[in-house]
Enzyme design. Structure first.
Site, short mmCIF file in Angstrom:
data_model
loop_
_atom_site.label_atom_id
_atom_site.label_comp_id
_atom_site.label_asym_id
_atom_site.label_seq_id
_atom_site.Cartn_x
_atom_site.Cartn_y
_atom_site.Cartn_z
N ASN A 9 0.87 -1.17 0.00
CA ASN A 9 0.00 0.00 0.00
C ASN A 9 0.91 1.23 0.00
OD1 ASN A 9 -1.82 2.04 0.42
ND2 ASN A 9 -2.29 1.50 2.55
N LYS A 11 0.14 4.19 -0.21
CA LYS A 11 -0.51 5.37 0.38
C LYS A 11 -0.28 6.58 -0.54
CE LYS A 11 0.22 3.44 4.93
NZ LYS A 11 -0.15 3.56 6.31
N HIS A 94 -9.75 0.90 4.59
CA HIS A 94 -8.49 1.11 5.30
C HIS A 94 -8.76 2.04 6.48
CE1 HIS A 94 -4.41 2.40 6.22
NE2 HIS A 94 -3.99 1.32 5.57
N GLU A 96 -7.28 4.47 7.61
CA GLU A 96 -7.10 5.91 7.32
C GLU A 96 -8.32 6.47 6.60
OE1 GLU A 96 -3.26 5.56 5.42
OE2 GLU A 96 -2.40 4.93 7.34
N GLU A 165 -5.88 -5.34 10.25
CA GLU A 165 -4.90 -4.29 10.48
C GLU A 165 -5.22 -3.57 11.79
OE1 GLU A 165 -2.78 -3.02 6.68
OE2 GLU A 165 -4.47 -1.68 6.95
N GLY A 171 1.82 2.05 10.68
CA GLY A 171 2.74 3.18 10.55
C GLY A 171 3.39 3.59 11.86
N SER A 209 2.84 -2.44 10.32
CA SER A 209 4.29 -2.45 10.55
C SER A 209 4.92 -3.80 10.26
CB SER A 209 4.62 -1.97 11.96
OG SER A 209 4.18 -0.62 12.13
C1 PEP Z 1 -1.05 0.00 5.80
O1 PEP Z 1 -1.01 1.15 5.38
O2 PEP Z 1 -1.97 -0.74 5.46
C2 PEP Z 1 0.02 -0.45 6.69
C3 PEP Z 1 -0.05 -1.66 7.20
O3 PEP Z 1 1.04 0.42 6.91
P1 PEP Z 1 2.44 0.09 7.64
O4 PEP Z 1 2.97 -1.19 7.07
O5 PEP Z 1 3.32 1.26 7.33
O6 PEP Z 1 2.15 -0.04 9.11
#
Ligand code: PEP
Length: 247
Positions: A9, A11, A94, A96, A165, A171, A209
């Site tokens: 992703n 982003k 997601h 976000e 998630e 993040g 992460s």
């Molecule tokens: C994500 O944006 O779905 C995500 C898991 O980000 P990160 O790996 O940076 O935590």
């Protein structure tokens, strides 16, 4: 045996030059990847990345889709439009999007429906916040988010991909332990079993992460069928290490 999926992703990151360099490095380093691989790119770059991944084992993904089919929805783009650019996967829900764009469970479920109707596999994201985890509400929250998608999609539910998630891990550099993640994945799998006979072949990804150092342990869990990778998907060597770990 489920074939794992590693989805990046990006982003709101990238540029024409950076995308070209990143995809070239992935193509050069992937070898004969045993897992499925996708990159979910910012919408303005779909046409560019469609060309960059052509003829490779990398599938194209989007990060969002409108809940509407067409019409006066300035700034939005439909599942049919994504299909026009060869999009294979689309993130929906997601955290976000849920947090900054107030997407409700029903909106997320409708977006999944739109994607499926256009022949695109929605990667439906669910996950609890830190406050919800600390209040012991993790299971209740992810089951509620999942239930809305199951309810809206009926027998098509077996065509989605799920991504667990935990919001507190995205993040932040904080990762759920493999045991914490597996526990939630097992809960989701059993919820899917109650909805479809196909639950055993459905993919449930972990995101939050995941990186080159922790991927193999997470991916070694019984119900973790791949990863949704944010930050580490922007660095070709790290993303390639995760792809290799999924092998
Ligand atoms: C994500 O944006 O779905 C995500 C898991 O980000 P990160 O790996 O940076 O935590």
């Amino acid at each position: 045996m489920r074939k794992k999926l590693i989805a990046g992703n990006w982003k709101m990151n990238g540029s024409l030059a950076a995308n070209e360099a990143l995809v070239a490095a992935l193509r050069a380093g992937m070898g004969n990847a045993q897992c499925l691989v996708a990159v979910c790119v910012p919408a303005p770059y779909l046409a560019q990345v469609q060309q960059l991944v052509a003829g490779s084992a990398i599938d194209l993904g989007a990060q969002d889709v409108s809940q509407h089919e067409s019409g006066a929805f300035t700034g939005e783009f439909s599942a049919g439009m994504l299909r026009d650019f060869g999009v294979r996967y689309c993130l929906v829900g997601h955290s976000e999007r849920r947090q900054y764009h107030s997407e409700t469970d029903v909106v997320v479920a409708t977006k999944a429906q739109r994607a499926l109707a256009a022949g695109i596999t929605p990667i439906v994201c669910v996950g609890e916040t830190l406050a919800e985890r600390e209040a012991g509400r993790t299971e209740e929250v992810v089951k509620r988010q999942m239930a809305a998608v199951i309810h809206a999609n009926g027998h098509c539910i077996s065509e989605i991909v799920v991504a667990y998630e935990p919001v507190w891990a995205i993040g932040t550099g904080k990762t759920a332990t493999p045991e914490q993640a597996q526990q939630v994945h097992a809960v989701l799998r059993s919820q899917l079993h109650a909805a479809t006979e196909q639950a055993e072949r459905m993919l449930i990804l972990y995101g939050g992460s995941m990186n080159a150092a922790n991927a193999s342990q997470l991916l070694g869990q019984a119900d973790i069928d791949g990863g949704l990778i944010g930050g580490a998907s922007l660095k070709a060597p790290d993303f390639l290490t995760i792809i290799a770990a999924a092998g």
